[in-house]
Design a protein around this motif. Structure first.
Motif, mmCIF file in Angstrom:
data_model
loop_
_atom_site.group_PDB
_atom_site.id
_atom_site.type_symbol
_atom_site.label_atom_id
_atom_site.label_comp_id
_atom_site.label_asym_id
_atom_site.label_seq_id
_atom_site.Cartn_x
_atom_site.Cartn_y
_atom_site.Cartn_z
ATOM 1 N N LEU A 296 10.793 -26.106 3.826
ATOM 2 C CA LEU A 296 9.829 -25.472 2.925
ATOM 3 C C LEU A 296 8.422 -25.713 3.457
ATOM 4 C CD1 LEU A 296 11.038 -26.255 -0.716
ATOM 5 C CD2 LEU A 296 11.012 -24.034 0.439
ATOM 6 N N THR A 297 7.581 -24.697 3.368
ATOM 7 C CA THR A 297 6.196 -24.817 3.802
ATOM 8 C C THR A 297 5.271 -24.339 2.694
ATOM 9 O OG1 THR A 297 6.206 -22.587 4.784
ATOM 10 C CG2 THR A 297 6.789 -24.433 6.224
ATOM 11 N N GLU A 298 4.034 -24.752 2.799
ATOM 12 C CA GLU A 298 2.988 -24.208 1.935
ATOM 13 C C GLU A 298 1.784 -23.881 2.788
ATOM 14 O OE1 GLU A 298 2.152 -27.161 -0.982
ATOM 15 O OE2 GLU A 298 0.911 -28.387 0.342
ATOM 16 N N ARG A 299 1.039 -22.870 2.400
ATOM 17 C CA ARG A 299 -0.100 -22.429 3.184
ATOM 18 C C ARG A 299 -1.388 -22.962 2.558
ATOM 19 N NH1 ARG A 299 -0.907 -19.003 7.154
ATOM 20 N NH2 ARG A 299 1.232 -18.197 7.071
ATOM 21 N N GLY A 300 -2.199 -23.583 3.403
ATOM 22 C CA GLY A 300 -3.491 -24.088 2.982
ATOM 23 C C GLY A 300 -4.572 -23.616 3.922
ATOM 24 N N GLU A 301 -5.723 -24.252 3.848
ATOM 25 C CA GLU A 301 -6.840 -23.848 4.698
ATOM 26 C C GLU A 301 -6.525 -24.042 6.176
ATOM 27 O OE1 GLU A 301 -10.345 -25.863 3.490
ATOM 28 O OE2 GLU A 301 -10.458 -24.870 1.522
ATOM 29 N N GLY A 302 -5.723 -25.049 6.502
ATOM 30 C CA GLY A 302 -5.377 -25.308 7.895
ATOM 31 C C GLY A 302 -4.154 -24.559 8.381
ATOM 32 N N GLY A 303 -3.599 -23.666 7.549
ATOM 33 C CA GLY A 303 -2.408 -22.924 7.922
ATOM 34 C C GLY A 303 -1.177 -23.460 7.216
ATOM 35 N N LEU A 304 -0.022 -23.229 7.806
ATOM 36 C CA LEU A 304 1.236 -23.666 7.199
ATOM 37 C C LEU A 304 1.412 -25.174 7.351
ATOM 38 C CD1 LEU A 304 3.818 -20.951 8.303
ATOM 39 C CD2 LEU A 304 2.848 -21.266 6.028
ATOM 40 N N ARG A 305 1.889 -25.797 6.280
ATOM 41 C CA ARG A 305 2.197 -27.225 6.310
ATOM 42 C C ARG A 305 3.635 -27.410 5.853
ATOM 43 N NH1 ARG A 305 2.115 -31.698 2.822
ATOM 44 N NH2 ARG A 305 1.601 -30.379 1.018
ATOM 45 N N VAL A 306 4.377 -28.246 6.586
ATOM 46 C CA VAL A 306 5.765 -28.499 6.249
ATOM 47 C C VAL A 306 5.834 -29.463 5.073
ATOM 48 C CG1 VAL A 306 7.980 -29.395 7.058
ATOM 49 C CG2 VAL A 306 6.523 -28.075 8.618
ATOM 50 N N VAL A 307 6.438 -29.006 3.991
ATOM 51 C CA VAL A 307 6.607 -29.830 2.798
ATOM 52 C C VAL A 307 7.965 -30.527 2.825
ATOM 53 C CG1 VAL A 307 6.696 -29.817 0.278
ATOM 54 C CG2 VAL A 307 5.105 -28.298 1.481
ATOM 55 N N GLU A 308 9.000 -29.783 3.177
ATOM 56 C CA GLU A 308 10.340 -30.345 3.342
ATOM 57 C C GLU A 308 10.879 -29.866 4.679
ATOM 58 O OE1 GLU A 308 13.037 -30.027 0.052
ATOM 59 O OE2 GLU A 308 11.401 -29.750 -1.371
ATOM 60 N N PRO A 309 11.334 -30.771 5.556
ATOM 61 C CA PRO A 309 11.728 -30.386 6.913
ATOM 62 C C PRO A 309 13.113 -29.766 6.962
ATOM 63 C CG PRO A 309 12.117 -32.714 6.604
ATOM 64 C CD PRO A 309 11.474 -32.222 5.329
ATOM 65 N N VAL A 310 13.471 -29.304 8.151
ATOM 66 C CA VAL A 310 14.825 -28.803 8.407
ATOM 67 C C VAL A 310 15.844 -29.887 8.081
ATOM 68 C CG1 VAL A 310 16.421 -28.127 10.247
ATOM 69 C CG2 VAL A 310 14.123 -27.140 10.171
ATOM 70 N N GLU A 311 16.923 -29.485 7.442
ATOM 71 C CA GLU A 311 18.022 -30.396 7.155
ATOM 72 C C GLU A 311 19.318 -29.834 7.738
ATOM 73 O OE1 GLU A 311 16.615 -32.222 2.819
ATOM 74 O OE2 GLU A 311 18.153 -30.653 2.919
ATOM 75 N N ILE A 312 20.133 -30.701 8.297
ATOM 76 C CA ILE A 312 21.494 -30.326 8.687
ATOM 77 C C ILE A 312 22.410 -30.845 7.592
ATOM 78 C CG2 ILE A 312 23.266 -30.402 10.451
ATOM 79 C CD1 ILE A 312 20.609 -29.135 11.349
ATOM 80 N N ARG A 313 23.047 -29.927 6.873
ATOM 81 C CA ARG A 313 23.934 -30.286 5.771
ATOM 82 C C ARG A 313 25.385 -30.010 6.140
ATOM 83 N NH1 ARG A 313 20.804 -27.625 0.527
ATOM 84 N NH2 ARG A 313 18.742 -28.548 0.941
ATOM 85 N N ARG A 314 26.251 -30.891 5.681
ATOM 86 C CA ARG A 314 27.684 -30.778 5.942
ATOM 87 C C ARG A 314 28.421 -30.367 4.668
ATOM 88 N NH1 ARG A 314 32.032 -34.578 8.857
ATOM 89 N NH2 ARG A 314 33.838 -34.124 7.538
ATOM 90 N N TYR A 315 29.392 -29.446 4.844
ATOM 91 C CA TYR A 315 30.255 -29.015 3.752
ATOM 92 C C TYR A 315 31.711 -29.099 4.228
ATOM 93 C CZ TYR A 315 25.998 -27.010 1.723
ATOM 94 O OH TYR A 315 24.728 -26.827 1.215
ATOM 95 N N ASP A 316 32.522 -29.801 3.469
ATOM 96 C CA ASP A 316 33.959 -29.789 3.699
ATOM 97 C C ASP A 316 34.595 -28.737 2.796
ATOM 98 O OD1 ASP A 316 34.604 -32.185 5.573
ATOM 99 O OD2 ASP A 316 33.137 -32.969 4.145
ATOM 100 N N HIS A 317 35.913 -28.550 2.907
ATOM 101 C CA HIS A 317 36.553 -27.473 2.158
ATOM 102 C C HIS A 317 36.419 -27.663 0.651
ATOM 103 C CE1 HIS A 317 39.777 -30.432 1.739
ATOM 104 N NE2 HIS A 317 40.308 -29.670 0.808
ATOM 105 N N ASP A 318 36.240 -28.918 0.202
ATOM 106 C CA ASP A 318 36.151 -29.168 -1.231
ATOM 107 C C ASP A 318 34.756 -29.568 -1.696
ATOM 108 O OD1 ASP A 318 36.086 -31.574 0.096
ATOM 109 O OD2 ASP A 318 37.649 -32.543 -1.097
ATOM 110 N N THR A 319 33.731 -29.365 -0.853
ATOM 111 C CA THR A 319 32.360 -29.694 -1.245
ATOM 112 C C THR A 319 31.819 -28.627 -2.198
ATOM 113 O OG1 THR A 319 31.958 -30.747 0.908
ATOM 114 C CG2 THR A 319 30.028 -30.172 -0.423
ATOM 115 N N PRO A 320 31.333 -28.994 -3.383
ATOM 116 C CA PRO A 320 30.710 -27.999 -4.269
ATOM 117 C C PRO A 320 29.527 -27.329 -3.575
ATOM 118 C CG PRO A 320 31.162 -30.027 -5.462
ATOM 119 C CD PRO A 320 31.399 -30.330 -4.019
#
Length: 453
Positions: A296-320
């Motif tokens: 997630l990013t937000e735009r300010g006077e200095g341009g885009l700022r990363v609020v929440e970074p890239v995440e690698i998420r794992r899902y198994d066959h029974d993961t909600p």
């Protein structure tokens, strides 16, 4: 990559539908592994392994396998910017005579980007190269004859939106009949399609219903529930934008042999994914789904700022769907379009390489508990591009995968090999004007399939 360069590339992508270099060897930047705070496609590789050499950094004079590298080329406008789309381009990179070279080239005036190119043998047919293009949207099979490469069209479509693109494709036994079929992602009406060749020699295509203003970037095949039936995973999301804030998306599953209905397997809320991987990374005999969730990013006077970074998420066959397990974060980055899996050291255990937008290349390794945080180590911070196309592949047949990466920031195709636990970088090819092309895919192929008959 600077924000200004990102804007230039974004402008180029909007117009899309929105030379060999030295073989000098340079060690990659071995940044200290951070304390974790929290992307291979089908191929037709073959041939005998290359002769082994004593120097682990030396490359044999010839290799039995090469690479298909798909591009969107650009020409310059009056301001000197590389933003005018040119015909789609595919380069065939081989190692022969002691050097890397472009053995052959395919261009297609029907499209201005090859989003993917891969070896493909249709049922009962001749081996060739499968390509998917954008603006216009074409799925083609290229075969070589006495007069060179010629294409037959498997499927072409206009979906009625602003962009007509075939965005990704995977090949598998989708219908359980022992015959390869195609699973295809498209822009910008959210269509996922399945193409199969009938006994009469004609291709038929089933399309899911259109979803206005939905992009599907990625397709993966697998079997998370272990029932032996091929499943198709896709990544529908809202259209791309660079204004900051959320962009919702999900990962859905299809089982073509049972119809066109989809099931949500990853609900990403106000975030989305352009890259997923399905396969058995932890070695337990069962496939897992890994989702590279955009930040997630937000735009300010200095341009885009990363609020929440890239995440690698794992899902198994029974993961909600709303409970994916975060196994890694790429701090400081909000875009990742390539993850690739292989065995870089030949120990029989798999690693995952993440090619991020602005934070370089990372290698992730699962621990004793693969559902906990994985170790994360920087491979090379000096590597990047809008796509940052990459693939792990054993081109020399020595039992260890090498990493092949297009650093479009530098206009270079690079090779990484692991020596004493560290990645070492080698430059394969360099183009004179780095910004003249965006690399969209790198796929291994047997050299014999691209040599002249």
């Amino acid at each position: 990559m600077s924000l200004e360069r990102f804007r230039i590339l974004t402008s180029a992508l909007a117009l899309l539908g929105a030379a060999c270099g030295s073989s000098n060897e340079t060690p990659s930047q071995p940044a200290e592994p951070p304390t974790p705070t929290e992307a291979t496609s089908s191929s037709a590789m073959g041939g005998e392994p290359a002769a082994r050499v004593a120097d682990p950094l030396a490359v044999p004079d010839a290799l039995p396998n090469g690479l298909l590298v798909g591009y969107s080329p650009f020409s310059q406008n009056e301001a000197g910017q590389w933003v005018q789309p040119a015909p789609a381009r595919l380069e065939m990179i081989v190692r022969s005579g002691g050097e890397w070279r472009v053995a052959d080239v395919i261009t297609d005036p029907d499209s201005n980007v090859f989003h993917k190119a891969m070896p493909f043998v249709p049922p009962g047919g001749t081996p060739g190269i499968l390509t998917i293009g954008g603006m216009g949207a074409h799925v083609k099979l290229w075969t070589r004859g006495a007069s060179g490469w010629t294409a037959s069209t498997i499927w072409s479509e206009s979906f009625g939106g602003r962009f007509d693109r075939m965005r990704d494709v995977e090949v598998g036994d989708l219908y359980g009949d022992g015959r390869p079929a195609l699973a295809i992602a498209t822009h910008d009406q959210g269509v996922v399609a399945f193409a199969r060749l009938g006994e009469d020699g004609q291709w038929t295509v089933q399309q899911t219903p259109k979803r206005r203003d939905i992009f599907v970037h990625e397709i993966e095949l697998g079997d998370l529930d272990g029932d032996g039936v091929v499943e198709v995973y896709a990544t529908p999301s809202e259209p791309n934008h660079t204004r900051g804030g959320g962009q919702s998306g999900e990962v859905v599953r299809y089982v073509p042999s049972r119809g066109l209905e989809s099931t949500i397997v990853a609900d990403l809320g106000n975030r989305h994914a352009k890259e997923i991987y399905v396969g058995d990374v932890d070695g337990d005999g069962r496939d897992e789904l890994y989702v590279a969730v955009e930040g997630l990013t937000e735009r300010g006077e200095g341009g885009l700022r990363v609020v929440e970074p890239v995440e690698i998420r794992r899902y198994d066959h029974d993961t909600p769907p709303d409970q994916g397990v975060v196994v890694a974060r790429i701090e400081g980055d909000h875009l990742t379009r390539f993850i690739t899996v292989g065995d870089v050291d030949g120990d029989g255990k798999k690693e995952m390489v993440v090619a991020s937008f602005s934070q370089g290349l990372w290698i992730l390794r699962p621990g004793a508990n693969p559902r906990a945080m994985w170790s994360a180590e920087s491979i090379d911070r000096d590597s990047g591009g809008f796509e940052h196309a990459s693939v792990l592949a054993d081109l020399d047949g020595d039992g260890r995968d090498e990493l092949y990466v297009a650093s479009d920031n530098d206009g270079e195709l690079r090779r990484y090999v692991w020596v004493n636990g560290r990645a070492r970088r080698q430059t394969m090819t360099t183009r004179e004007q780095a910004r003249s092309m965006i690399t969209w895919s790198i796929i291994p192929i047997a050299t014999s399939l691209i040599e002249a008959p």
